[in-house]
Enzyme design. Structure first.
Site, PDB file in Angstrom:
ATOM      1  N   ASP A   1     -19.193  -1.156 -26.596  1.00 25.05           N
ATOM      2  CA  ASP A   1     -19.148  -2.288 -27.502  1.00 25.05           C
ATOM      3  C   ASP A   1     -17.847  -3.063 -27.283  1.00 25.05           C
ATOM      4  O   ASP A   1     -17.472  -3.325 -26.146  1.00 25.05           O
ATOM      5  CB  ASP A   1     -19.306  -1.768 -28.938  1.00 25.05           C
ATOM      6  CG  ASP A   1     -19.646  -2.830 -29.948  1.00 25.05           C
ATOM      7  OD1 ASP A   1     -20.736  -3.413 -29.858  1.00 25.05           O
ATOM      8  OD2 ASP A   1     -18.809  -3.088 -30.837  1.00 25.05           O
TER       9      ASP A   1
ATOM     10  N   TYR B   1     -25.471 -11.630 -36.822  1.00 27.11           N
ATOM     11  CA  TYR B   1     -24.311 -11.018 -37.475  1.00 27.11           C
ATOM     12  C   TYR B   1     -22.984 -11.483 -36.876  1.00 27.11           C
ATOM     13  O   TYR B   1     -21.986 -11.623 -37.587  1.00 27.11           O
ATOM     14  CB  TYR B   1     -24.414  -9.487 -37.448  1.00 27.11           C
ATOM     15  CG  TYR B   1     -24.060  -8.842 -36.133  1.00 27.11           C
ATOM     16  CD1 TYR B   1     -22.776  -8.376 -35.896  1.00 27.11           C
ATOM     17  CD2 TYR B   1     -25.007  -8.691 -35.116  1.00 27.11           C
ATOM     18  CE1 TYR B   1     -22.442  -7.785 -34.682  1.00 27.11           C
ATOM     19  CE2 TYR B   1     -24.683  -8.107 -33.915  1.00 27.11           C
ATOM     20  CZ  TYR B   1     -23.404  -7.654 -33.699  1.00 27.11           C
ATOM     21  OH  TYR B   1     -23.069  -7.079 -32.502  1.00 27.11           O
TER      22      TYR B   1
ATOM     23  N   TYR C   1     -14.528  -9.268 -34.432  1.00 25.49           N
ATOM     24  CA  TYR C   1     -15.383 -10.429 -34.693  1.00 25.49           C
ATOM     25  C   TYR C   1     -14.631 -11.758 -34.798  1.00 25.49           C
ATOM     26  O   TYR C   1     -15.100 -12.777 -34.321  1.00 25.49           O
ATOM     27  CB  TYR C   1     -16.232 -10.161 -35.944  1.00 25.49           C
ATOM     28  CG  TYR C   1     -17.089  -8.947 -35.728  1.00 25.49           C
ATOM     29  CD1 TYR C   1     -18.152  -8.977 -34.826  1.00 25.49           C
ATOM     30  CD2 TYR C   1     -16.790  -7.733 -36.349  1.00 25.49           C
ATOM     31  CE1 TYR C   1     -18.910  -7.851 -34.566  1.00 25.49           C
ATOM     32  CE2 TYR C   1     -17.544  -6.607 -36.097  1.00 25.49           C
ATOM     33  CZ  TYR C   1     -18.605  -6.666 -35.199  1.00 25.49           C
ATOM     34  OH  TYR C   1     -19.320  -5.541 -34.942  1.00 25.49           O
TER      35      TYR C   1
ATOM     36  N   HIS D   1     -28.534   0.659 -28.881  1.00 22.47           N
ATOM     37  CA  HIS D   1     -27.124   0.279 -28.804  1.00 22.47           C
ATOM     38  C   HIS D   1     -26.207   1.500 -28.902  1.00 22.47           C
ATOM     39  O   HIS D   1     -25.078   1.469 -28.439  1.00 22.47           O
ATOM     40  CB  HIS D   1     -26.809  -0.714 -29.927  1.00 22.47           C
ATOM     41  CG  HIS D   1     -25.479  -1.380 -29.801  1.00 22.47           C
ATOM     42  ND1 HIS D   1     -25.117  -2.136 -28.701  1.00 22.47           N
ATOM     43  CD2 HIS D   1     -24.406  -1.405 -30.636  1.00 22.47           C
ATOM     44  CE1 HIS D   1     -23.886  -2.601 -28.876  1.00 22.47           C
ATOM     45  NE2 HIS D   1     -23.436  -2.175 -30.026  1.00 22.47           N
TER      46      HIS D   1
END
Length: 314
Positions: free
Chosen positions: A105, A149, A232, A292
């Site tokens: 990730d 998201y 993010y 994932h």
């Protein structure tokens, strides 16, 4: 599972105490595991035991602001450079001249940055779920809906309000359920991301209530403040790396049912081999039923791929 064999330490790193989990002999070749979100060191429990059994030393930090590591004093100033400098300082603190990096990730992005900036300290890289994407090429993957998201959590305050309606354990549970699916997690205009998960939905069969309790206990300690900044709200930060090319050996492991493959252009970029323009010494392996969280869903298959890769580089 013999997770009790994994030891834990706090390292004073650049003004913070960073937690590391570790197992294996000090003089063995070192493998550093970098987690993503909503993960912490524990996501690598299966892989740490496997590489240690194969003769390697496994080290899994909690990134600053995550898990048992300290919170930085100003989380809103989260920086990819801090992650790079922290990893370099961890290796120096442990007297590790060179290491393999296994990452998932957003941890994969940190791993690639480190390999570009410090190639002399990297023996090889394994990433899961995220290929190398250069800053110049990332525009190919910008067709992200407003309800996705990534779009929602970039907005200061929105995820905080969404998460704040629920207990921390429920937030982590919902994210694991949502991100383990093959569908693109996209909310309608009148929905928030947490609304996408029906409260009656069970956890994935490979993720137990005990596993959830470990994650939840650490997020109850750390909260989500730093985690929402990194990655993010820091995704557009530039490290100023021009004409990037990752020269070290790299293995990319993808779950064939990972929802991120539905990002526009993403799957073709990987399956066509276009990614090798930036990572010439790259091997790509798909676990076709994997999600994932392929390293937790199919640990034996992932462990076999990682250990084989590591041994081939020794």
């Amino acid at each position: 599972m013999a997770t009790e064999k994994i030891e834990h330490s706090q390292l004073p790193i650049r003004g913070l105490n960073l937690h590391i989990a570790h197992i294996g002999a000090t003089g063995s070749p070192t493998v550093v595991f970098l987690h993503g979100f909503p993960e912490i060191w524990y996501t690598w429990r299966y892989q740490m035991l496997a590489v240690a059994a194969a003769g390697f030393r496994a080290i899994a930090p909690d990134f600053r602001g995550y898990g048992l590591s300290d919170q930085p004093p100003e989380p809103e100033k989260a920086s990819w450079k801090d992650l790079d400098d922290d990893l370099l300082a961890i290796l120096d603190s442990l007297s590790v001249p060179k290491a393999f990096i296994v990452a998932k990730d957003f941890g994969a992005m940190a791993a690639y940055n480190f390999a570009l900036l410090h190639p002399d300290r990297v023996s090889g890289v394994v990433t899961l779920g995220i290929p190398f994407i250069s800053e110049a090429f990332s525009s190919a993957f910008t067709e992200i809906p407003e309800g996705y998201y990534l779009s929602r959590w970039r907005v200061p305050g929105r995820a905080e309000a969404d998460f704040g309606r629920l207990e921390v354990k429920t937030v982590v549970r919902n994210i694991y359920i949502l991100f383990s699916g093959s569908e693109f997690p996209n909310a309608k205009e009148d929905q928030e991301i947490m609304d996408l998960v029906d409260p009656s939905t069970p956890l994935p069969p490979w993720f137990s209530e005990e596993d959830l309790a470990v994650y939840a206990s650490l997020y109850e300690k750390s909260g989500f403040r730093y985690a929402l900044q990194m990655p993010y709200r820091s995704l557009k930060e530039s490290l100023g790396i021009t004409n990037p090319k990752v020269e070290v050996p790299v293995l990319l492991i993808m779950g064939g049912k990972d929802y991120v493959l539905k990002l526009a252009g993403y799957e073709d970029y990987i399956r066509s081999g276009m990614v090798k323009e930036f990572v010439p010494n790259l091997d790509i392996k798909f676990i076709e039923e994997g999600s994932h969280f392929v390293q937790e869903q199919y640990p034996d298959e992932v462990n076999e791929l990682i250990v084989s890769f590591l041994k081939n580089q020794i």
